[in-house]
Design a protein around this motif. Structure first.
Motif, PDB file in Angstrom:
ATOM      1  N   PRO A 106       0.942  -1.781  -0.060  1.00  0.00           N
ATOM      2  CA  PRO A 106       0.291   0.385  -0.267  1.00  0.00           C
ATOM      3  C   PRO A 106       0.709   1.375  -0.185  1.00  0.00           C
ATOM      4  CG  PRO A 106      -0.608  -1.479   1.473  1.00  0.00           C
ATOM      5  CD  PRO A 106       0.559  -2.002   1.053  1.00  0.00           C
ATOM      6  N   SER A 107       1.918   1.611   1.235  1.00  0.00           N
ATOM      7  CA  SER A 107       2.763   2.971   1.004  1.00  0.00           C
ATOM      8  C   SER A 107       3.895   2.914  -0.396  1.00  0.00           C
ATOM      9  CB  SER A 107       3.584   1.940   1.921  1.00  0.00           C
ATOM     10  OG  SER A 107       5.056   1.336   1.808  1.00  0.00           O
ATOM     11  N   LYS A 108       3.472   1.786  -1.057  1.00  0.00           N
ATOM     12  CA  LYS A 108       4.151   2.163  -2.731  1.00  0.00           C
ATOM     13  C   LYS A 108       3.433   2.365  -3.813  1.00  0.00           C
ATOM     14  CE  LYS A 108       8.680  -0.189  -0.981  1.00  0.00           C
ATOM     15  NZ  LYS A 108       9.340   1.150  -1.143  1.00  0.00           N
ATOM     16  N   PHE A 109       1.532   1.708  -3.276  1.00  0.00           N
ATOM     17  CA  PHE A 109       1.382   1.935  -4.650  1.00  0.00           C
ATOM     18  C   PHE A 109       1.002   0.878  -5.797  1.00  0.00           C
ATOM     19  CE2 PHE A 109       1.613   5.881  -2.711  1.00  0.00           C
ATOM     20  CZ  PHE A 109      -0.093   6.510  -1.423  1.00  0.00           C
ATOM     21  N   THR A 110       1.597  -0.447  -5.315  1.00  0.00           N
ATOM     22  CA  THR A 110       1.351  -1.185  -6.034  1.00  0.00           C
ATOM     23  C   THR A 110       1.336  -2.738  -5.572  1.00  0.00           C
ATOM     24  OG1 THR A 110       2.716  -2.101  -8.046  1.00  0.00           O
ATOM     25  CG2 THR A 110       4.049  -1.287  -6.053  1.00  0.00           C
ATOM     26  N   THR A 111       1.562  -3.346  -5.912  1.00  0.00           N
ATOM     27  CA  THR A 111       1.310  -5.026  -6.039  1.00  0.00           C
ATOM     28  C   THR A 111       2.481  -5.702  -6.630  1.00  0.00           C
ATOM     29  OG1 THR A 111      -0.727  -4.746  -6.159  1.00  0.00           O
ATOM     30  CG2 THR A 111       0.006  -7.078  -5.759  1.00  0.00           C
ATOM     31  N   GLU A 112       3.140  -6.513  -5.487  1.00  0.00           N
ATOM     32  CA  GLU A 112       4.149  -7.521  -5.866  1.00  0.00           C
ATOM     33  C   GLU A 112       3.507  -9.048  -6.737  1.00  0.00           C
ATOM     34  OE1 GLU A 112       8.003  -7.254  -4.127  1.00  0.00           O
ATOM     35  OE2 GLU A 112       7.053  -8.531  -2.651  1.00  0.00           O
ATOM     36  N   TYR A 113       3.702  -9.536  -7.464  1.00  0.00           N
ATOM     37  CA  TYR A 113       3.002 -10.812  -8.243  1.00  0.00           C
ATOM     38  C   TYR A 113       2.952 -12.112  -8.536  1.00  0.00           C
ATOM     39  CZ  TYR A 113       2.152  -8.756 -11.906  1.00  0.00           C
ATOM     40  OH  TYR A 113       3.283  -7.685 -13.752  1.00  0.00           O
ATOM     41  N   GLU A 114       2.478 -13.122  -8.967  1.00  0.00           N
ATOM     42  CA  GLU A 114       3.349 -13.926 -10.102  1.00  0.00           C
ATOM     43  C   GLU A 114       2.428 -14.254 -10.542  1.00  0.00           C
ATOM     44  OE1 GLU A 114       6.416 -16.438  -7.785  1.00  0.00           O
ATOM     45  OE2 GLU A 114       4.558 -16.955  -7.189  1.00  0.00           O
ATOM     46  N   SER A 115       1.765 -14.271 -12.162  1.00  0.00           N
ATOM     47  CA  SER A 115       0.503 -14.458 -12.422  1.00  0.00           C
ATOM     48  C   SER A 115       0.867 -15.585 -13.835  1.00  0.00           C
ATOM     49  CB  SER A 115      -0.008 -13.980 -12.848  1.00  0.00           C
ATOM     50  OG  SER A 115       0.483 -12.949 -13.913  1.00  0.00           O
ATOM     51  N   VAL A 116       0.440 -17.054 -14.350  1.00  0.00           N
ATOM     52  CA  VAL A 116      -0.032 -17.540 -15.444  1.00  0.00           C
ATOM     53  C   VAL A 116      -0.861 -17.558 -16.450  1.00  0.00           C
ATOM     54  CG1 VAL A 116       0.279 -19.857 -16.430  1.00  0.00           C
ATOM     55  CG2 VAL A 116       2.185 -19.363 -14.383  1.00  0.00           C
ATOM     56  N   VAL A 117      -1.227 -17.488 -17.348  1.00  0.00           N
ATOM     57  CA  VAL A 117      -2.477 -17.739 -18.300  1.00  0.00           C
ATOM     58  C   VAL A 117      -1.932 -18.463 -19.127  1.00  0.00           C
ATOM     59  CG1 VAL A 117      -3.180 -16.212 -19.749  1.00  0.00           C
ATOM     60  CG2 VAL A 117      -1.203 -14.569 -18.152  1.00  0.00           C
ATOM     61  N   ILE A 118      -2.911 -19.405 -19.714  1.00  0.00           N
ATOM     62  CA  ILE A 118      -2.812 -21.070 -20.334  1.00  0.00           C
ATOM     63  C   ILE A 118      -3.847 -20.304 -21.239  1.00  0.00           C
ATOM     64  CG2 ILE A 118      -3.556 -22.876 -19.783  1.00  0.00           C
ATOM     65  CD1 ILE A 118      -2.669 -22.826 -16.737  1.00  0.00           C
ATOM     66  N   ARG A 119      -3.875 -20.775 -22.343  1.00  0.00           N
ATOM     67  CA  ARG A 119      -3.944 -20.925 -23.570  1.00  0.00           C
ATOM     68  C   ARG A 119      -4.935 -22.271 -24.371  1.00  0.00           C
ATOM     69  NH1 ARG A 119      -5.735 -15.215 -25.429  1.00  0.00           N
ATOM     70  NH2 ARG A 119      -3.548 -14.085 -24.884  1.00  0.00           N
ATOM     71  N   GLY A 120      -6.179 -22.618 -24.099  1.00  0.00           N
ATOM     72  CA  GLY A 120      -5.939 -23.713 -24.891  1.00  0.00           C
ATOM     73  C   GLY A 120      -7.607 -24.691 -25.002  1.00  0.00           C
ATOM     74  N   LEU A 121      -7.884 -25.400 -25.761  1.00  0.00           N
ATOM     75  CA  LEU A 121      -8.440 -26.166 -26.487  1.00  0.00           C
ATOM     76  C   LEU A 121      -9.622 -27.167 -25.152  1.00  0.00           C
ATOM     77  CD1 LEU A 121     -10.724 -26.092 -29.154  1.00  0.00           C
ATOM     78  CD2 LEU A 121      -9.495 -28.328 -29.397  1.00  0.00           C
ATOM     79  N   ALA A 122     -10.870 -26.829 -24.661  1.00  0.00           N
ATOM     80  CA  ALA A 122     -11.429 -27.164 -23.843  1.00  0.00           C
ATOM     81  C   ALA A 122     -12.621 -28.191 -24.481  1.00  0.00           C
ATOM     82  CB  ALA A 122     -12.669 -25.817 -23.146  1.00  0.00           C
ATOM     83  N   LYS A 123     -12.427 -28.994 -24.149  1.00  0.00           N
ATOM     84  CA  LYS A 123     -13.253 -30.212 -24.611  1.00  0.00           C
ATOM     85  C   LYS A 123     -14.251 -31.333 -23.590  1.00  0.00           C
ATOM     86  CE  LYS A 123     -10.355 -31.943 -28.089  1.00  0.00           C
ATOM     87  NZ  LYS A 123      -9.941 -32.390 -28.689  1.00  0.00           N
ATOM     88  N   VAL A 124     -15.415 -31.803 -23.145  1.00  0.00           N
ATOM     89  CA  VAL A 124     -15.991 -32.214 -22.295  1.00  0.00           C
ATOM     90  C   VAL A 124     -16.668 -33.372 -22.575  1.00  0.00           C
ATOM     91  CG1 VAL A 124     -16.994 -30.175 -21.416  1.00  0.00           C
ATOM     92  CG2 VAL A 124     -18.069 -31.308 -23.414  1.00  0.00           C
ATOM     93  N   GLY A 125     -17.157 -34.127 -22.614  1.00  0.00           N
ATOM     94  CA  GLY A 125     -18.292 -35.655 -23.559  1.00  0.00           C
ATOM     95  C   GLY A 125     -16.972 -36.321 -23.774  1.00  0.00           C
ATOM     96  N   LEU A 126     -16.036 -36.372 -22.070  1.00  0.00           N
ATOM     97  CA  LEU A 126     -14.912 -37.391 -21.916  1.00  0.00           C
ATOM     98  C   LEU A 126     -14.981 -38.653 -21.491  1.00  0.00           C
ATOM     99  CD1 LEU A 126     -12.762 -35.081 -19.805  1.00  0.00           C
ATOM    100  CD2 LEU A 126     -13.004 -35.114 -22.215  1.00  0.00           C
ATOM    101  N   ASN A 127     -14.609 -39.479 -21.806  1.00  0.00           N
ATOM    102  CA  ASN A 127     -14.952 -41.178 -21.423  1.00  0.00           C
ATOM    103  C   ASN A 127     -15.156 -41.225 -19.908  1.00  0.00           C
ATOM    104  OD1 ASN A 127     -12.880 -42.307 -20.921  1.00  0.00           O
ATOM    105  ND2 ASN A 127     -12.064 -42.338 -23.120  1.00  0.00           N
ATOM    106  N   GLU A 128     -15.694 -42.722 -19.828  1.00  0.00           N
ATOM    107  CA  GLU A 128     -15.592 -42.454 -18.120  1.00  0.00           C
ATOM    108  C   GLU A 128     -14.736 -42.529 -17.113  1.00  0.00           C
ATOM    109  OE1 GLU A 128     -18.343 -45.208 -16.538  1.00  0.00           O
ATOM    110  OE2 GLU A 128     -20.309 -44.872 -17.786  1.00  0.00           O
ATOM    111  N   GLU A 129     -13.631 -43.341 -17.411  1.00  0.00           N
ATOM    112  CA  GLU A 129     -12.838 -43.869 -17.239  1.00  0.00           C
ATOM    113  C   GLU A 129     -11.134 -42.294 -17.272  1.00  0.00           C
ATOM    114  OE1 GLU A 129      -8.058 -45.473 -18.407  1.00  0.00           O
ATOM    115  OE2 GLU A 129      -9.936 -46.984 -19.090  1.00  0.00           O
ATOM    116  N   GLU A 130     -11.261 -41.540 -18.005  1.00  0.00           N
ATOM    117  CA  GLU A 130     -10.915 -40.153 -18.110  1.00  0.00           C
ATOM    118  C   GLU A 130     -11.269 -39.249 -17.296  1.00  0.00           C
ATOM    119  OE1 GLU A 130      -8.074 -37.218 -20.591  1.00  0.00           O
ATOM    120  OE2 GLU A 130     -10.409 -37.953 -21.639  1.00  0.00           O
TER     121      GLU A 130
END
Length: 182
Positions: A106-130
């Motif tokens: 707060p006294s420096k008006f900033t934030t230290e952080y770490e972040s990861v952004v992931i891009r991908g293709l989402a799928k549903v309807g997987l088989n029961e085992e997966e």
């Protein structure tokens, strides 16, 4: 910390390389997160924010629990119907944002952080085992001291659980550290 039992194993090392680490789009080159730390954050974080385009073409983001299979997929569990699944059916490209360590200054008006952004293709309807494998991975990550109970719960609620599989195309990482001055 990433599991160490396989770190000396060539197969495990090859699996870790399946996700492409790409920081080309990060504007602040002085804030690049190391690939190793980015992978740790993906593995360890308890939640992420899943972003997508909904059925009507509008942005939609929601916090989710996730688990990484230490290869090229991330799994998210949800109900078998709802906004996420409708959005994915129409627009399967998604983005996942995971935040690691955060330190508000707060006294420096900033934030230290770490972040990861992931891009991908989402799928549903997987088989029961997966699907069951993904649920077990989630239990091992989020409830490790309750694995037996988690197995019973997963079996009992399996019919009312859907799994979203995100096939990761690439990920990037960014961080900010404020250097102390005297």
């Amino acid at each position: 910390m990433l599991p160490t039992e396989g770190l000396n194993n060539l197969n495990f090392a090859l699996k870790l390389m399946c996700m492409k680490y790409n920081n080309d789009q990060v504007r602040r080159r002085d804030r690049l997160l190391t690939e190793a730390r980015a992978r740790e954050i993906v593995y360890e974080a308890e939640y992420a924010v899943l972003s997508m385009i909904d059925e009507d073409g509008m942005p939609y983001a929601i916090p989710v629990n996730h688990v990484w299979d230490c290869s090229s997929c991330i799994y998210v569990h949800c109900a078998p119907e709802g906004t996420k699944l409708k959005a994915i059916a129409k627009h399967p490209n998604v983005c996942l944002c995971i935040v690691g360590e955060v330190n508000l200054l707060p006294s420096k008006f900033t934030t230290e952080y770490e972040s990861v952004v992931i891009r991908g293709l989402a799928k549903v309807g997987l088989n029961e085992e997966e699907r069951m494998r993904a649920l077990r991975l989630l239990i091992n990550k989020l409830s490790p001291e309750f694995k037996k109970l988690g197995e019973k719960y997963a079996q009992a609620s399996f019919h009312r659980t859907e799994i979203i599989k995100i096939e990761v195309s690439e990920f990037s990482g960014k961080c900010k550290t404020v250097h102390k001055t005297n």
